[in-house]
Design a protein around this motif. Sequence first.
Motif, mmCIF file in Angstrom:
data_model
loop_
_atom_site.group_PDB
_atom_site.id
_atom_site.type_symbol
_atom_site.label_atom_id
_atom_site.label_comp_id
_atom_site.label_asym_id
_atom_site.label_seq_id
_atom_site.Cartn_x
_atom_site.Cartn_y
_atom_site.Cartn_z
ATOM 1 N N ILE A 1 0.761 -1.154 0.173
ATOM 2 C CA ILE A 1 0.029 0.115 0.455
ATOM 3 C C ILE A 1 1.184 1.570 -0.247
ATOM 4 C CG2 ILE A 1 -1.893 1.507 1.516
ATOM 5 C CD1 ILE A 1 -2.667 -0.951 1.943
ATOM 6 N N ALA A 2 1.370 1.590 0.991
ATOM 7 C CA ALA A 2 2.718 2.274 1.174
ATOM 8 C C ALA A 2 3.622 2.568 -0.082
ATOM 9 C CB ALA A 2 3.339 2.685 2.531
ATOM 10 N N MET A 3 3.087 2.785 -0.826
ATOM 11 C CA MET A 3 4.854 3.211 -2.122
ATOM 12 C C MET A 3 4.962 4.512 -2.314
ATOM 13 S SD MET A 3 3.578 0.277 -4.779
ATOM 14 C CE MET A 3 2.674 0.599 -4.632
ATOM 15 N N PRO A 4 5.761 5.443 -2.627
ATOM 16 C CA PRO A 4 6.041 6.527 -3.674
ATOM 17 C C PRO A 4 4.840 7.240 -4.832
ATOM 18 C CG PRO A 4 8.209 5.289 -4.183
ATOM 19 C CD PRO A 4 7.006 4.303 -2.892
ATOM 20 N N GLY A 5 4.544 8.009 -4.703
ATOM 21 C CA GLY A 5 3.594 8.012 -5.742
ATOM 22 C C GLY A 5 2.694 7.772 -5.740
ATOM 23 N N MET A 6 2.133 6.674 -6.971
ATOM 24 C CA MET A 6 0.655 5.642 -6.494
ATOM 25 C C MET A 6 0.243 4.865 -6.213
ATOM 26 S SD MET A 6 -1.224 3.919 -10.202
ATOM 27 C CE MET A 6 -3.291 4.336 -9.900
ATOM 28 N N ASP A 7 -0.203 5.023 -5.160
ATOM 29 C CA ASP A 7 -0.039 3.970 -3.375
ATOM 30 C C ASP A 7 -1.180 3.026 -3.436
ATOM 31 O OD1 ASP A 7 -2.767 4.813 -2.999
ATOM 32 O OD2 ASP A 7 -1.829 5.942 -1.476
ATOM 33 N N GLY A 8 -1.173 1.697 -3.239
ATOM 34 C CA GLY A 8 -1.324 0.736 -3.535
ATOM 35 C C GLY A 8 -2.949 0.649 -3.403
ATOM 36 N N ILE A 9 -3.783 1.355 -2.561
ATOM 37 C CA ILE A 9 -5.121 1.616 -2.556
ATOM 38 C C ILE A 9 -6.044 2.091 -3.784
ATOM 39 C CG2 ILE A 9 -7.452 2.802 -1.999
ATOM 40 C CD1 ILE A 9 -5.666 0.875 -0.192
ATOM 41 N N ASP A 10 -4.462 2.737 -4.399
ATOM 42 C CA ASP A 10 -4.459 3.727 -6.018
ATOM 43 C C ASP A 10 -4.853 2.634 -7.005
ATOM 44 O OD1 ASP A 10 -5.303 6.634 -4.863
ATOM 45 O OD2 ASP A 10 -3.049 6.925 -4.755
ATOM 46 N N VAL A 11 -3.624 1.885 -6.715
ATOM 47 C CA VAL A 11 -4.244 0.560 -8.410
ATOM 48 C C VAL A 11 -4.824 -0.320 -8.058
ATOM 49 C CG1 VAL A 11 -2.103 -1.126 -8.647
ATOM 50 C CG2 VAL A 11 -1.444 0.822 -8.385
ATOM 51 N N ALA A 12 -5.395 -0.456 -6.810
ATOM 52 C CA ALA A 12 -6.543 -1.795 -6.807
ATOM 53 C C ALA A 12 -7.623 -0.619 -7.193
ATOM 54 C CB ALA A 12 -6.561 -1.697 -5.468
ATOM 55 N N ARG A 13 -8.257 0.704 -6.815
ATOM 56 C CA ARG A 13 -9.200 1.142 -7.609
ATOM 57 C C ARG A 13 -9.488 1.609 -9.318
ATOM 58 N NH1 ARG A 13 -8.242 5.595 -3.731
ATOM 59 N NH2 ARG A 13 -10.260 4.794 -2.731
ATOM 60 N N GLU A 14 -7.757 1.490 -9.472
ATOM 61 C CA GLU A 14 -7.447 1.860 -11.208
ATOM 62 C C GLU A 14 -7.879 0.896 -11.599
ATOM 63 O OE1 GLU A 14 -6.524 3.168 -15.324
ATOM 64 O OE2 GLU A 14 -7.220 4.568 -13.471
ATOM 65 N N LEU A 15 -7.451 -0.186 -11.304
ATOM 66 C CA LEU A 15 -7.832 -2.069 -11.981
ATOM 67 C C LEU A 15 -9.133 -1.916 -11.897
ATOM 68 C CD1 LEU A 15 -4.023 -3.945 -11.015
ATOM 69 C CD2 LEU A 15 -4.656 -2.140 -13.027
ATOM 70 N N GLY A 16 -9.795 -1.391 -10.932
ATOM 71 C CA GLY A 16 -11.009 -2.454 -10.319
ATOM 72 C C GLY A 16 -12.028 -1.657 -11.409
ATOM 73 N N ARG A 17 -11.773 -1.181 -12.354
ATOM 74 C CA ARG A 17 -12.410 -0.596 -13.202
ATOM 75 C C ARG A 17 -12.268 -1.413 -14.280
ATOM 76 N NH1 ARG A 17 -9.655 4.537 -12.259
ATOM 77 N NH2 ARG A 17 -10.918 5.622 -10.453
ATOM 78 N N SER A 18 -11.429 -2.198 -14.573
ATOM 79 C CA SER A 18 -11.622 -2.810 -16.072
ATOM 80 C C SER A 18 -11.983 -4.432 -15.865
ATOM 81 C CB SER A 18 -9.533 -3.924 -16.067
ATOM 82 O OG SER A 18 -9.608 -4.413 -16.749
ATOM 83 N N PRO A 19 -12.743 -4.823 -17.218
ATOM 84 C CA PRO A 19 -13.782 -5.587 -16.927
ATOM 85 C C PRO A 19 -13.028 -6.921 -16.516
ATOM 86 C CG PRO A 19 -13.831 -4.436 -19.024
ATOM 87 C CD PRO A 19 -12.808 -3.973 -18.220
ATOM 88 N N GLN A 20 -11.499 -7.164 -16.636
ATOM 89 C CA GLN A 20 -10.628 -8.320 -16.678
ATOM 90 C C GLN A 20 -10.358 -8.171 -14.633
ATOM 91 O OE1 GLN A 20 -11.001 -10.980 -17.820
ATOM 92 N NE2 GLN A 20 -12.461 -10.432 -19.094
ATOM 93 N N ARG A 21 -10.814 -7.254 -14.092
ATOM 94 C CA ARG A 21 -9.865 -7.141 -12.950
ATOM 95 C C ARG A 21 -8.643 -7.614 -12.267
ATOM 96 N NH1 ARG A 21 -14.947 -6.679 -11.673
ATOM 97 N NH2 ARG A 21 -16.110 -7.331 -9.649
ATOM 98 N N PRO A 22 -8.395 -8.040 -11.562
ATOM 99 C CA PRO A 22 -7.477 -9.147 -11.284
ATOM 100 C C PRO A 22 -8.318 -8.916 -9.275
ATOM 101 C CG PRO A 22 -6.431 -7.736 -10.844
ATOM 102 C CD PRO A 22 -6.999 -7.221 -12.079
#
Length: 249
Positions: free
Chosen positions: A59-80
Amino acid sequence: MHEPPLKTLVVDDEPLATERLQLLLARIGGVDLVGTASDGESACRMAEALSPDLLLLDIAMPGMDGIDVARELGRSPQRPAVIFVTAFDQFAVSAFDVDAVDYLVKPVDPKRLERALERARAHIEWRSGVGAEEAAPPGQYLEEFWASDLSGLVRIRAIDIDRVSAERDYMRLHVGARSWLIHHSMAALEEGLDPATFVRLHRSAIVRRDFISGFQRNASGRWIARLADGAEQPVGRLYADCVREIAGR
């Protein structure tokens, strides 16, 4: 017939943490490690290119954190599916807001990781419709908390919590004669805890259902819950229906 391995992408900005996860995954088996990423932007690009089944995501990463990554990928039809792996406990409620399958605190216990992988596989199978008619969706409720004490961090299983009381911006988890403060909101905990196990009785109190030994009315007609340790918990007017629901009336 063996189940296909979970195509997994590990995302962590700490090389040693990535290496440890790789070693643990190799010992557990049932995982096809398709790549590693060290930041959120790279994780999104690799997920789009590799279509992993699962992300083990810091979660705690510089720039785009893990919550942001999960939210971004959650918009994909093939979300992991996503399992968060982090050194901090305070992100747990936010993690489940983005439909994380599980939440692991470093250093990761191998057995706990194995259980998280099983939950991820069940989640993926349910989401793809395998057995969806027979099975309910896998649990999305908080299983544990990490709280600070004088010796460091203490893991507290949700099922062991007798009750939760609010203290300003903190919540106090009561387990037997001991208690710990965590930085969460009451509303988030009410959403994150399994409603089959816990019930909110007051704006400042959540109680484990089997910790309630009875109810009585006070002189003004308000309900009071009697708890297994002898304590009493007033029932808020907004939560009076819970008494009838618990008592089956």
